[in-house]
Design a protein around this motif. Sequence first.
Motif, PDB file in Angstrom:
ATOM      1  N   MET A 238       0.841  -1.183   0.000  1.00 57.64           N
ATOM      2  CA  MET A 238       0.000   0.000   0.000  1.00 57.64           C
ATOM      3  C   MET A 238       0.879   1.236   0.000  1.00 57.64           C
ATOM      4  SD  MET A 238      -3.051   0.481   2.610  1.00 57.64           S
ATOM      5  CE  MET A 238      -1.881   0.494   3.975  1.00 57.64           C
ATOM      6  N   ALA A 239       1.069   1.795  -1.171  1.00 59.80           N
ATOM      7  CA  ALA A 239       1.995   2.914  -1.275  1.00 59.80           C
ATOM      8  C   ALA A 239       1.448   4.117  -0.526  1.00 59.80           C
ATOM      9  CB  ALA A 239       2.200   3.265  -2.745  1.00 59.80           C
ATOM     10  N   PHE A 240       2.347   4.869   0.088  1.00 57.99           N
ATOM     11  CA  PHE A 240       1.923   6.092   0.767  1.00 57.99           C
ATOM     12  C   PHE A 240       2.405   7.307  -0.011  1.00 57.99           C
ATOM     13  CE2 PHE A 240       3.013   9.488   3.913  1.00 57.99           C
ATOM     14  CZ  PHE A 240       1.713   9.975   4.021  1.00 57.99           C
ATOM     15  N   VAL A 241       1.460   8.197  -0.322  1.00 51.97           N
ATOM     16  CA  VAL A 241       1.766   9.395  -1.087  1.00 51.97           C
ATOM     17  C   VAL A 241       1.737  10.587  -0.141  1.00 51.97           C
ATOM     18  CG1 VAL A 241       1.098  10.808  -3.055  1.00 51.97           C
ATOM     19  CG2 VAL A 241       0.588   8.346  -3.056  1.00 51.97           C
ATOM     20  N   ASN A 242       2.877  11.231   0.022  1.00 54.75           N
ATOM     21  CA  ASN A 242       2.964  12.427   0.858  1.00 54.75           C
ATOM     22  C   ASN A 242       2.850  13.641  -0.064  1.00 54.75           C
ATOM     23  OD1 ASN A 242       3.948  14.677   2.339  1.00 54.75           O
ATOM     24  ND2 ASN A 242       4.979  13.271   3.769  1.00 54.75           N
ATOM     25  N   LEU A 243       1.693  14.301  -0.011  1.00 54.89           N
ATOM     26  CA  LEU A 243       1.439  15.415  -0.931  1.00 54.89           C
ATOM     27  C   LEU A 243       2.190  16.671  -0.513  1.00 54.89           C
ATOM     28  CD1 LEU A 243      -2.383  14.837  -1.356  1.00 54.89           C
ATOM     29  CD2 LEU A 243      -0.649  14.457  -3.100  1.00 54.89           C
ATOM     30  N   LYS A 244       2.655  16.697   0.727  1.00 52.79           N
ATOM     31  CA  LYS A 244       3.390  17.861   1.206  1.00 52.79           C
ATOM     32  C   LYS A 244       4.838  17.810   0.712  1.00 52.79           C
ATOM     33  CE  LYS A 244       4.714  20.244   5.427  1.00 52.79           C
ATOM     34  NZ  LYS A 244       4.813  20.145   6.886  1.00 52.79           N
TER      35      LYS A 244
ATOM     36  N   GLN B  79       6.235   6.347  -1.243  1.00 49.76           N
ATOM     37  CA  GLN B  79       6.956   5.167  -0.772  1.00 49.76           C
ATOM     38  C   GLN B  79       6.257   3.925  -1.313  1.00 49.76           C
ATOM     39  OE1 GLN B  79       7.842   5.571   3.631  1.00 49.76           O
ATOM     40  NE2 GLN B  79       6.957   7.577   3.231  1.00 49.76           N
TER      41      GLN B  79
ATOM     42  N   PHE C 139      -3.612   6.809  -8.869  1.00 51.86           N
ATOM     43  CA  PHE C 139      -3.400   8.025  -8.103  1.00 51.86           C
ATOM     44  C   PHE C 139      -2.928   9.233  -8.886  1.00 51.86           C
ATOM     45  CE2 PHE C 139      -0.971  10.901  -5.565  1.00 51.86           C
ATOM     46  CZ  PHE C 139      -1.916  11.248  -4.625  1.00 51.86           C
TER      47      PHE C 139
ATOM     48  N   TYR D  90      -2.564   5.357  -0.716  1.00 56.36           N
ATOM     49  CA  TYR D  90      -3.348   6.369  -0.006  1.00 56.36           C
ATOM     50  C   TYR D  90      -2.493   7.609   0.181  1.00 56.36           C
ATOM     51  CZ  TYR D  90      -0.827   5.174   4.292  1.00 56.36           C
ATOM     52  OH  TYR D  90       0.141   4.967   5.226  1.00 56.36           O
ATOM     53  N   ALA D  91      -3.140   8.740   0.439  1.00 59.03           N
ATOM     54  CA  ALA D  91      -2.397  10.001   0.476  1.00 59.03           C
ATOM     55  C   ALA D  91      -2.835  10.875   1.646  1.00 59.03           C
ATOM     56  CB  ALA D  91      -2.624  10.758  -0.830  1.00 59.03           C
ATOM     57  N   LEU D  92      -1.921  11.724   2.079  1.00 60.53           N
ATOM     58  CA  LEU D  92      -2.261  12.788   3.033  1.00 60.53           C
ATOM     59  C   LEU D  92      -1.823  14.104   2.405  1.00 60.53           C
ATOM     60  CD1 LEU D  92      -1.130  11.298   6.472  1.00 60.53           C
ATOM     61  CD2 LEU D  92      -3.446  11.981   5.878  1.00 60.53           C
ATOM     62  N   ASP D  93      -2.651  15.156   2.568  1.00 62.22           N
ATOM     63  CA  ASP D  93      -2.291  16.418   1.931  1.00 62.22           C
ATOM     64  C   ASP D  93      -1.543  17.338   2.903  1.00 62.22           C
ATOM     65  OD1 ASP D  93      -4.167  17.644   3.567  1.00 62.22           O
ATOM     66  OD2 ASP D  93      -5.734  17.587   2.035  1.00 62.22           O
ATOM     67  N   GLN D  94      -1.115  18.466   2.353  1.00 60.27           N
ATOM     68  CA  GLN D  94      -0.297  19.406   3.115  1.00 60.27           C
ATOM     69  C   GLN D  94      -0.963  19.813   4.435  1.00 60.27           C
ATOM     70  OE1 GLN D  94       2.233  22.051   1.349  1.00 60.27           O
ATOM     71  NE2 GLN D  94       2.697  22.740   3.420  1.00 60.27           N
TER      72      GLN D  94
ATOM     73  N   LEU E 267      -0.926  17.007   6.991  1.00 62.52           N
ATOM     74  CA  LEU E 267       0.426  16.747   7.493  1.00 62.52           C
ATOM     75  C   LEU E 267       0.921  17.895   8.374  1.00 62.52           C
ATOM     76  CD1 LEU E 267       1.764  15.062   4.296  1.00 62.52           C
ATOM     77  CD2 LEU E 267       1.782  14.012   6.557  1.00 62.52           C
ATOM     78  N   ASP E 268       0.568  19.132   8.017  1.00 67.31           N
ATOM     79  CA  ASP E 268       0.949  20.268   8.857  1.00 67.31           C
ATOM     80  C   ASP E 268       0.333  20.130  10.248  1.00 67.31           C
ATOM     81  OD1 ASP E 268       2.483  21.469   6.963  1.00 67.31           O
ATOM     82  OD2 ASP E 268       0.957  22.905   6.304  1.00 67.31           O
TER      83      ASP E 268
ATOM     84  N   GLU F 151       2.064  17.337  12.199  1.00 68.03           N
ATOM     85  CA  GLU F 151       3.397  17.734  12.662  1.00 68.03           C
ATOM     86  C   GLU F 151       3.314  18.719  13.824  1.00 68.03           C
ATOM     87  OE1 GLU F 151       5.669  18.908   9.200  1.00 68.03           O
ATOM     88  OE2 GLU F 151       5.420  16.896   8.341  1.00 68.03           O
TER      89      GLU F 151
ATOM     90  N   ASP G 116       3.018   3.567   9.042  1.00 69.03           N
ATOM     91  CA  ASP G 116       1.940   2.595   8.883  1.00 69.03           C
ATOM     92  C   ASP G 116       2.522   1.190   9.018  1.00 69.03           C
ATOM     93  OD1 ASP G 116       2.962   1.737   6.428  1.00 69.03           O
ATOM     94  OD2 ASP G 116       1.573   2.935   5.243  1.00 69.03           O
TER      95      ASP G 116
ATOM     96  N   ILE H 249       6.819   5.644   6.173  1.00 71.50           N
ATOM     97  CA  ILE H 249       6.877   6.768   7.092  1.00 71.50           C
ATOM     98  C   ILE H 249       5.863   7.812   6.656  1.00 71.50           C
ATOM     99  CG2 ILE H 249       8.291   8.649   7.958  1.00 71.50           C
ATOM    100  CD1 ILE H 249      10.697   6.896   7.563  1.00 71.50           C
ATOM    101  N   ILE H 250       4.973   8.166   7.531  1.00 74.01           N
ATOM    102  CA  ILE H 250       4.003   9.217   7.209  1.00 74.01           C
ATOM    103  C   ILE H 250       4.607  10.560   7.558  1.00 74.01           C
ATOM    104  CG2 ILE H 250       1.722  10.119   7.767  1.00 74.01           C
ATOM    105  CD1 ILE H 250       1.107   7.024   8.158  1.00 74.01           C
TER     106      ILE H 250
END
Lengths: 201, 136
Positions: free
Chosen positions: A1-7, A12, A200, B3-7, B10-11, B14, B33, B38-39
């Motif tokens: 399950m790939a993780f997408v960090n949009l920030k 990954q 995605f 899956y995704a997390l947006d800015q 994440l802000d 943090e 996860d 790493i998230i």
Amino acid sequence: MAFVNLKSKVIQVKIVYYGPGRGGKTTNLEYIYQKFRQRINSEMVTVKTHGDRTLFFDFLPFDIGLINGYNIKIQLYTVPGQVKYNATRRLVLRGVDGVVFVADAMTVRREKNIQSLENLQENLTSYKKGLNTLPWVLQYNKIDLREQGIPLLPVDVLEGDLNREFHAPHFPASAVKGTNVVATLKKIISMTIASIKKEFL
Amino acid sequence: MSYALDQKQLDRIEEILKTDLIDNGVRCVFLIDMAGNIITNLDNGEKQHDIYSLAALAAGNFGAVSAMAKIIGESEFSLLFHKGKKENIHFNKISAEFLLITIFGNDISLGFLRLKVSESVEQLKRIMESLMSAHA
Ligand SMILES: Nc1nc2c(ncn2[C@@H]2O[C@H](COP(=O)(O)OP(=O)(O)OP(=O)(O)O)[C@@H](O)[C@H]2O)c(=O)[nH]1
Ligand SMILES: [Mg+2]
């Protein structure tokens, strides 16, 4: 399950090398580590017993650079192939995005390959995944042994045993010599990225 | 599957980890996860760890301990903690899919750390609820 960090724009991706014990999974990662050392800025992590057999997993992070503005971090894992380690094998498979199945081309290992592939399917089912949808490739390893006169399974026999239903891409290889190790890796990376893109990017 | 997390998410995450944990003396905190991704990770700037390897091992370690709990008939062990001479590591499950890991020195007591971690976990749960239901 790939993780997408949009920030940070990092993705990954988890790729797992699976297959029977002593088939050459760890040797694949060792070759990749040696070959791309400059690009890999950490040590390869291995959790093994003193007989050099994988006890839990090997881990190698591998940056492939930017795709569509995203920094792609490939995380390579191997499972322990020995039958008795199924509980840990299943843990390593958690969240997998792509699989390399390393089969042992030695004739004496024919049954072991078949059993290991069945075991992979069972374990994937427990995560509601399967070989019909997950990106995966086969590697028929140890072809260098032919020179020493050790009996090997012909590719069409291996294909019939392991790949008849699936038609996944396959590579004859020698992990110790490095033959087709990188080709196998490139193929699984491109298939896995393509499937993440579809979903995605 | 991905899956995704947006800015914004994440802000917010943090910020919670910084005010609850780093500002209270924790050296290093990771949200990961169970696949080993790493998230987010924060540290107090003192020491750089090989974070990807740590995350892979932490996810494996947590998975192994959970599997042991199941075998002996526990649903899970509530305290997961490794004590070293100078560094300690603490694991806290956020949901079936997510894990919070903190690395801290002996200047912080385990009791205080657990309190601060559980406060952050409550807040993290709210932010990540949408993700968790997506994984359920
Ligand atoms: N001749 C030859 N030997 C190989 C090749 N690949 C691996 N080996 C040897 O096979 C043995 C097992 O290799 P590993 O890479 O440790 O196998 P593994 O699949 O990781 O095994 P487990 O960790 O037990 O699952 C080692 O002695 C390797 O040197 C190959 O391509 N050719
Ligand atoms: Mg191995």
